[in-house]
Design an enzyme around this catalytic site. Structure first.
Site, mmCIF file in Angstrom:
data_model
loop_
_atom_site.group_PDB
_atom_site.id
_atom_site.type_symbol
_atom_site.label_atom_id
_atom_site.label_comp_id
_atom_site.label_asym_id
_atom_site.label_seq_id
_atom_site.Cartn_x
_atom_site.Cartn_y
_atom_site.Cartn_z
ATOM 1 N N TYR A 142 5.715 0.883 -11.798
ATOM 2 C CA TYR A 142 6.846 1.814 -11.673
ATOM 3 C C TYR A 142 8.185 1.089 -11.720
ATOM 4 O O TYR A 142 9.177 1.644 -12.164
ATOM 5 C CB TYR A 142 6.771 2.573 -10.336
ATOM 6 C CG TYR A 142 5.977 3.850 -10.370
ATOM 7 C CD1 TYR A 142 4.639 3.864 -10.740
ATOM 8 C CD2 TYR A 142 6.562 5.059 -10.007
ATOM 9 C CE1 TYR A 142 3.912 5.031 -10.750
ATOM 10 C CE2 TYR A 142 5.841 6.238 -10.015
ATOM 11 C CZ TYR A 142 4.520 6.217 -10.385
ATOM 12 O OH TYR A 142 3.806 7.378 -10.400
ATOM 13 N N LYS A 189 -8.320 -2.679 -10.018
ATOM 14 C CA LYS A 189 -8.979 -2.872 -11.315
ATOM 15 C C LYS A 189 -9.085 -4.388 -11.511
ATOM 16 O O LYS A 189 -8.566 -4.967 -12.469
ATOM 17 C CB LYS A 189 -8.142 -2.187 -12.415
ATOM 18 C CG LYS A 189 -8.793 -2.124 -13.762
ATOM 19 C CD LYS A 189 -9.941 -1.130 -13.872
ATOM 20 C CE LYS A 189 -10.615 -1.237 -15.223
ATOM 21 N NZ LYS A 189 -11.865 -0.443 -15.290
ATOM 22 N N ASP A 221 -11.599 3.238 -11.649
ATOM 23 C CA ASP A 221 -12.328 4.246 -12.435
ATOM 24 C C ASP A 221 -13.508 4.792 -11.640
ATOM 25 O O ASP A 221 -13.767 5.990 -11.603
ATOM 26 C CB ASP A 221 -12.755 3.693 -13.816
ATOM 27 C CG ASP A 221 -13.368 2.299 -13.753
ATOM 28 O OD1 ASP A 221 -13.342 1.675 -12.669
ATOM 29 O OD2 ASP A 221 -13.877 1.823 -14.783
ATOM 30 N N ASP A 245 -0.796 7.093 -7.177
ATOM 31 C CA ASP A 245 -0.220 8.342 -7.687
ATOM 32 C C ASP A 245 -1.323 9.209 -8.278
ATOM 33 O O ASP A 245 -1.424 10.402 -7.983
ATOM 34 C CB ASP A 245 0.826 8.003 -8.764
ATOM 35 C CG ASP A 245 1.456 9.245 -9.352
ATOM 36 O OD1 ASP A 245 1.856 10.120 -8.568
ATOM 37 O OD2 ASP A 245 1.534 9.344 -10.586
ATOM 38 N N ASP A 249 -3.286 12.813 -6.416
ATOM 39 C CA ASP A 249 -3.311 14.164 -6.996
ATOM 40 C C ASP A 249 -4.759 14.629 -7.167
ATOM 41 O O ASP A 249 -5.089 15.780 -6.904
ATOM 42 C CB ASP A 249 -2.614 14.198 -8.366
ATOM 43 C CG ASP A 249 -1.149 14.597 -8.260
ATOM 44 O OD1 ASP A 249 -0.538 14.312 -7.204
ATOM 45 O OD2 ASP A 249 -0.618 15.188 -9.221
HETATM 46 C C1 IPM Z 1 4.718 11.509 -6.532
HETATM 47 C C2 IPM Z 1 5.340 11.958 -7.822
HETATM 48 C C3 IPM Z 1 6.368 10.929 -8.236
HETATM 49 C C4 IPM Z 1 5.631 9.627 -8.485
HETATM 50 C C5 IPM Z 1 7.234 11.325 -9.428
HETATM 51 C C6 IPM Z 1 7.932 12.644 -9.207
HETATM 52 C C7 IPM Z 1 8.207 10.244 -9.794
HETATM 53 O O1 IPM Z 1 4.366 12.178 -8.791
HETATM 54 O O2 IPM Z 1 5.436 11.360 -5.530
HETATM 55 O O3 IPM Z 1 3.500 11.308 -6.513
HETATM 56 O O4 IPM Z 1 5.079 9.426 -9.575
HETATM 57 O O5 IPM Z 1 5.597 8.803 -7.590
HETATM 58 MG MG MG Z 2 2.395 12.002 -8.093
#
Ligand code: IPM
Ligand code: MG
Length: 372
Positions: A142, A189, A221, A245, A249
């Site tokens: 990032y 990884k 993975d 990240d 999710d």
């Molecule tokens: C998160 C989001 C952020 C990230 C974005 C909005 C930059 O997806 O907080 O997980 O990738 O960190």
């Molecule tokens: Mg995110």
């Protein structure tokens, strides 16, 4: 106790869910005699529209003077499909994380029995799922150098980690594991990436300081698959920025709705609390967004302030709404309650002095009239 809280409403549904959290914090303040002072700062697409800058300096200064930050959501579709945009809302959040050194992002993943049917996974896989992801937040791909060749045919993003960056988040994760089921999984990884091999060696070096914590190592993975086929095996998951990240999710679907999950980003100076969902622009202004992710983020803020009884009451209030079917449209599309109604119910639960009052059937009937 007096606390100064910077509020960043942000984009899309950010303002409406955060307002419910403020109501909840106010109910907590009244009941437990605290003083919460709020200052408002701009960030994201909202800030670009008003100032041209996704993180105005005033917001940063405000944050630096406060005890904690409560943040709504970031992002706007007009930037998502425009890779050439020079200014992007997300830059605001990334800069804030970096400037405030919010190096650890903590995302608890829990499931509610009343919502098991909403998850794409079978109920037997969801029982007893309770883990927390520690995602490194200010390093890795990032924040490494980014490059696009002159002719725009080649691009690169450097992934860099230093030993110190890995150590500080690892210690937090080990300490959390000690308070939980004493099991830490490093997700990396290491069969391919040099940075991942550094993560492994640093974690192996630290592990003997926490002899009561069992450590295992999993390639990302495989971890992506294990989160789906056997999520209850996890207790504390430690990982780098981008893997965190993605898997956070993924893990959020276990709970049934992305709208339910909170997060805390902690650093050396202060901490920021935000729901893990995005700005969900299609729902903005409709009073249908789920405020629970934000309200549980406020509960994490109370824990951070060492207000554990207060945080527990907020969580109890949230569970009470879910278990009694008071849920937003993402959870029950045909029989749902509005964002503001759920927020009010949770605040009322906190303000009530007795359990009797909290579950007063008369109140429940009254609320029913809000169903559409
Ligand atoms: C998160 C989001 C952020 C990230 C974005 C909005 C930059 O997806 O907080 O997980 O990738 O960190
Ligand atoms: Mg995110």
């Amino acid at each position: 106790m007096i606390k100064n809280i910077t509020i960043i409403l942000g984009d899309g549904i950010g303002p409406e869910v955060t307002k419910q959290s403020i109501n909840v914090l106010n109910a907590v303040a009244r009941r437990f005699r605290h003083n919460f002072h709020y200052n408002y700062g701009l960030m994201g697409a909202d800030a670009i529209d008003k100032t041209g800058n996704p993180l105005p300096d005033e917001t940063l200064q405000l944050c630096l003077k406060s005890d904690a930050i409560l943040f709504g959501a970031i992002g706007h579709p007009k930037y998502d499909n425009d890779p050439s945009a020079k200014v992007r809302p997300e830059q605001g959040l990334l800069k804030l994380r970096k400037e405030l050194e919010l190096f650890a992002n903590i995302r608890p993943v829990a499931t509610y029995p009343a919502l098991h049917h909403l998850s794409p996974l079978k109920t037997d896989r969801l029982q007893d799922v309770d883990f927390v992801i520690f995602r490194e937040l200010t390093g890795g791909i990032y924040f490494g150098a980014k490059h696009l060749s002159e002719d725009k045919t080649q691009a690169s993003d450097d992934c860099i980690y230093s030993k110190g960056e890995i150590e500080r988040v690892s210690h937090l994760a080990f300490q959390q594991a000690q308070k939980r089921r004493k099991h830490l999984t490093l997700v990396d990884k290491a069969n391919v990436l040099e940075t991942s091999r550094l993560w492994r060696s640093v974690v192996q070096e630290i592990a003997p300081q926490y002899p009561d914590v069992r450590v295992d190592y999993m390639f990302v993975d495989n971890a992506a698959m294990q989160i789906i086929i056997n999520p209850k095996q996890f207790d504390v998951v430690l990982t780098e920025n981008m893997f965190g990240d993605i898997i956070s999710d993924e893990a959020s679907v276990l709970s049934g709705s992305l709208g339910l999950l909170p997060s805390a980003s902690v650093g050396t100076k202060l901490a920021l609390f935000e729901p893990i969902h995005g700005s969900y622009p299609q729902a903005a202004g409709k009073d249908i967004a789920n405020p629970i992710g934000s309200i549980l983020s406020a509960a994490m803020m109370l824990d951070y302030f060492e207000m554990h009884e207060e945080a527990a009451l907020v969580r109890q209030a949230v569970e009470w709404t879910i278990e009694n079917g008071f849920v937003t449209k993402d959870i029950d599309p045909s029989n749902f309650y509005f964002t503001t109604t759920i927020g009010e119910m949770i605040s009322d639960f906190i303000s009530s002095t007795s359990q009797q009052e909290q579950v007063n059937p008369g109140h429940v009937q009254l609320r029913k009239s809000t169903i559409i």
